[in-house]
Design a protein around this motif. Structure first.
Motif, PDB file in Angstrom:
ATOM      1  N   ALA A  26       0.811  -1.215   0.000  1.00  0.00           N
ATOM      2  CA  ALA A  26       0.000   0.000   0.000  1.00  0.00           C
ATOM      3  C   ALA A  26       0.843   1.263   0.000  1.00  0.00           C
ATOM      4  O   ALA A  26       0.591   2.180  -0.790  1.00  0.00           O
ATOM      5  N   GLU A  27       1.826   1.340   0.870  1.00  0.00           N
ATOM      6  CA  GLU A  27       2.612   2.574   0.976  1.00  0.00           C
ATOM      7  C   GLU A  27       3.392   2.853  -0.299  1.00  0.00           C
ATOM      8  O   GLU A  27       3.411   3.977  -0.784  1.00  0.00           O
ATOM      9  N   ASN A  28       4.034   1.840  -0.854  1.00  0.00           N
ATOM     10  CA  ASN A  28       4.796   2.059  -2.085  1.00  0.00           C
ATOM     11  C   ASN A  28       3.887   2.338  -3.271  1.00  0.00           C
ATOM     12  O   ASN A  28       4.264   3.076  -4.183  1.00  0.00           O
ATOM     13  N   CYS A  29       2.705   1.777  -3.267  1.00  0.00           N
ATOM     14  CA  CYS A  29       1.731   2.080  -4.318  1.00  0.00           C
ATOM     15  C   CYS A  29       1.329   3.552  -4.222  1.00  0.00           C
ATOM     16  O   CYS A  29       1.231   4.246  -5.238  1.00  0.00           O
ATOM     17  N   ARG A  30       1.148   4.038  -3.016  1.00  0.00           N
ATOM     18  CA  ARG A  30       0.810   5.444  -2.782  1.00  0.00           C
ATOM     19  C   ARG A  30       1.932   6.350  -3.311  1.00  0.00           C
ATOM     20  O   ARG A  30       1.678   7.383  -3.920  1.00  0.00           O
ATOM     21  N   VAL A  31       3.193   5.947  -3.087  1.00  0.00           N
ATOM     22  CA  VAL A  31       4.343   6.725  -3.566  1.00  0.00           C
ATOM     23  C   VAL A  31       4.309   6.828  -5.089  1.00  0.00           C
ATOM     24  O   VAL A  31       4.438   7.914  -5.659  1.00  0.00           O
ATOM     25  N   LEU A  32       4.156   5.685  -5.752  1.00  0.00           N
ATOM     26  CA  LEU A  32       4.138   5.682  -7.217  1.00  0.00           C
ATOM     27  C   LEU A  32       2.992   6.522  -7.757  1.00  0.00           C
ATOM     28  O   LEU A  32       3.198   7.412  -8.592  1.00  0.00           O
ATOM     29  N   LEU A  33       1.795   6.260  -7.302  1.00  0.00           N
ATOM     30  CA  LEU A  33       0.630   6.984  -7.820  1.00  0.00           C
ATOM     31  C   LEU A  33       0.720   8.472  -7.497  1.00  0.00           C
ATOM     32  O   LEU A  33       0.322   9.311  -8.313  1.00  0.00           O
ATOM     33  N   GLU A  90      -2.330  -6.358 -22.025  1.00  0.00           N
ATOM     34  CA  GLU A  90      -3.468  -6.810 -22.832  1.00  0.00           C
ATOM     35  C   GLU A  90      -4.630  -5.825 -22.758  1.00  0.00           C
ATOM     36  O   GLU A  90      -5.357  -5.630 -23.736  1.00  0.00           O
ATOM     37  N   LYS A  91      -4.827  -5.191 -21.615  1.00  0.00           N
ATOM     38  CA  LYS A  91      -5.940  -4.252 -21.428  1.00  0.00           C
ATOM     39  C   LYS A  91      -5.595  -2.825 -21.840  1.00  0.00           C
ATOM     40  O   LYS A  91      -6.484  -1.991 -21.985  1.00  0.00           O
ATOM     41  N   ALA A  92      -4.307  -2.533 -22.041  1.00  0.00           N
ATOM     42  CA  ALA A  92      -3.869  -1.181 -22.371  1.00  0.00           C
ATOM     43  C   ALA A  92      -4.382  -0.760 -23.745  1.00  0.00           C
ATOM     44  O   ALA A  92      -4.456  -1.566 -24.669  1.00  0.00           O
ATOM     45  N   THR A  93      -4.704   0.500 -23.874  1.00  0.00           N
ATOM     46  CA  THR A  93      -5.188   1.040 -25.137  1.00  0.00           C
ATOM     47  C   THR A  93      -4.179   1.956 -25.812  1.00  0.00           C
ATOM     48  O   THR A  93      -4.431   2.455 -26.900  1.00  0.00           O
ATOM     49  N   GLY A  94      -3.037   2.175 -25.183  1.00  0.00           N
ATOM     50  CA  GLY A  94      -2.038   3.084 -25.725  1.00  0.00           C
ATOM     51  C   GLY A  94      -1.238   2.491 -26.868  1.00  0.00           C
ATOM     52  O   GLY A  94      -1.062   1.279 -26.965  1.00  0.00           O
ATOM     53  N   GLU A  95      -0.748   3.391 -27.723  1.00  0.00           N
ATOM     54  CA  GLU A  95       0.170   2.988 -28.787  1.00  0.00           C
ATOM     55  C   GLU A  95       1.540   2.674 -28.211  1.00  0.00           C
ATOM     56  O   GLU A  95       2.287   1.869 -28.759  1.00  0.00           O
ATOM     57  N   VAL A  96       1.872   3.341 -27.111  1.00  0.00           N
ATOM     58  CA  VAL A  96       3.122   3.116 -26.395  1.00  0.00           C
ATOM     59  C   VAL A  96       2.757   2.650 -24.993  1.00  0.00           C
ATOM     60  O   VAL A  96       1.911   3.257 -24.335  1.00  0.00           O
ATOM     61  N   ILE A  97       3.391   1.577 -24.552  1.00  0.00           N
ATOM     62  CA  ILE A  97       3.140   1.039 -23.219  1.00  0.00           C
ATOM     63  C   ILE A  97       4.425   1.142 -22.425  1.00  0.00           C
ATOM     64  O   ILE A  97       5.480   0.676 -22.866  1.00  0.00           O
ATOM     65  N   VAL A  98       4.333   1.775 -21.269  1.00  0.00           N
ATOM     66  CA  VAL A  98       5.475   1.875 -20.367  1.00  0.00           C
ATOM     67  C   VAL A  98       5.139   1.117 -19.096  1.00  0.00           C
ATOM     68  O   VAL A  98       3.970   0.981 -18.727  1.00  0.00           O
ATOM     69  N   SER A  99       6.170   0.617 -18.440  1.00  0.00           N
ATOM     70  CA  SER A  99       5.963  -0.153 -17.226  1.00  0.00           C
ATOM     71  C   SER A  99       6.936   0.305 -16.160  1.00  0.00           C
ATOM     72  O   SER A  99       8.094   0.645 -16.458  1.00  0.00           O
ATOM     73  N   THR A 100       6.475   0.335 -14.940  1.00  0.00           N
ATOM     74  CA  THR A 100       7.328   0.634 -13.799  1.00  0.00           C
ATOM     75  C   THR A 100       6.812  -0.175 -12.620  1.00  0.00           C
ATOM     76  O   THR A 100       5.820  -0.893 -12.742  1.00  0.00           O
ATOM     77  N   ASP A 101       7.487  -0.068 -11.505  1.00  0.00           N
ATOM     78  CA  ASP A 101       7.128  -0.847 -10.328  1.00  0.00           C
ATOM     79  C   ASP A 101       6.648   0.059  -9.212  1.00  0.00           C
ATOM     80  O   ASP A 101       7.079   1.214  -9.103  1.00  0.00           O
ATOM     81  N   THR A 102       5.768  -0.475  -8.371  1.00  0.00           N
ATOM     82  CA  THR A 102       5.401   0.275  -7.182  1.00  0.00           C
ATOM     83  C   THR A 102       6.665   0.396  -6.341  1.00  0.00           C
ATOM     84  O   THR A 102       7.568  -0.427  -6.407  1.00  0.00           O
ATOM     85  N   GLY A 103       6.740   1.431  -5.584  1.00  0.00           N
ATOM     86  CA  GLY A 103       7.953   1.704  -4.826  1.00  0.00           C
ATOM     87  C   GLY A 103       8.849   2.673  -5.553  1.00  0.00           C
ATOM     88  O   GLY A 103       9.769   3.228  -4.975  1.00  0.00           O
ATOM     89  N   CYS A 104       8.567   2.901  -6.830  1.00  0.00           N
ATOM     90  CA  CYS A 104       9.336   3.881  -7.591  1.00  0.00           C
ATOM     91  C   CYS A 104       8.668   5.241  -7.450  1.00  0.00           C
ATOM     92  O   CYS A 104       7.452   5.349  -7.465  1.00  0.00           O
ATOM     93  N   ARG A 105       9.496   6.242  -7.292  1.00  0.00           N
ATOM     94  CA  ARG A 105       9.015   7.616  -7.348  1.00  0.00           C
ATOM     95  C   ARG A 105       9.503   8.131  -8.691  1.00  0.00           C
ATOM     96  O   ARG A 105      10.707   8.249  -8.917  1.00  0.00           O
TER      97      ARG A 105
END
Length: 146
Positions: A26-33, A90-105
């Protein structure tokens, strides 16, 4: 105010989907979002795949969804990180898809720099970034040093 402007060289803007996975963080998800609001280039959608959190992480995501309609949560109990990313992609609608991890700022320029090769006329199939460790414990400092 942050706006997504067309690139000066090509005039093209790509629709960008940001995908991340989480489970009981939860806390790291809060940081990322929370770091999303500081991005100079905003994603068009944010897909958070939750692997079955039981610690309040889903409440954090739901609150973010209520505040920002670009954020979507997919509940996928029991999936690992790789499968969760694939579900998000699979659910993304973007032409470009980026990925990161929770815990990242996310650095304010992170997304703008990651998508630049797709929007400035260069031909890119894959772009990667770097990250800086922000250790909070002795173990994290040791791992970050290694």
């Amino acid at each position: 105010m942050v706006t997504n402007e067309p690139d000066r060289n090509t005039g093209t803007m790509k629709r960008v989907s940001l995908v991340t996975t989480v489970r009981n963080d939860a806390e790291n998800c809060r940081v990322l979002l929370g770091s999303l609001v500081h991005l100079s280039r905003q994603p068009d959608e944010v897909i958070v795949v939750d692997g079955g959190s039981t610690d309040g992480t889903q409440d954090v995501i739901r609150a973010a969804c209520a505040h920002d309609p670009r954020i979507k949560m997919i509940e996928a109990p029991g999936v690992n990180i790789g499968r969760g990313r694939n579900i998000g992609i699979e659910k993304a609608t973007g032409e470009v898809i980026v990925s990161t991890d929770t815990g990242c700022r996310l650095d304010p320029a992170w997304l703008a720099e990651i998508v630049k090769p797709f929007e400035d006329g260069r031909r890119a199939d894959f772009v990667a970034g770097v990250y800086r460790i922000e250790p909070r414990t002795l173990l994290e400092r040791v791992i970050g040093t290694a």
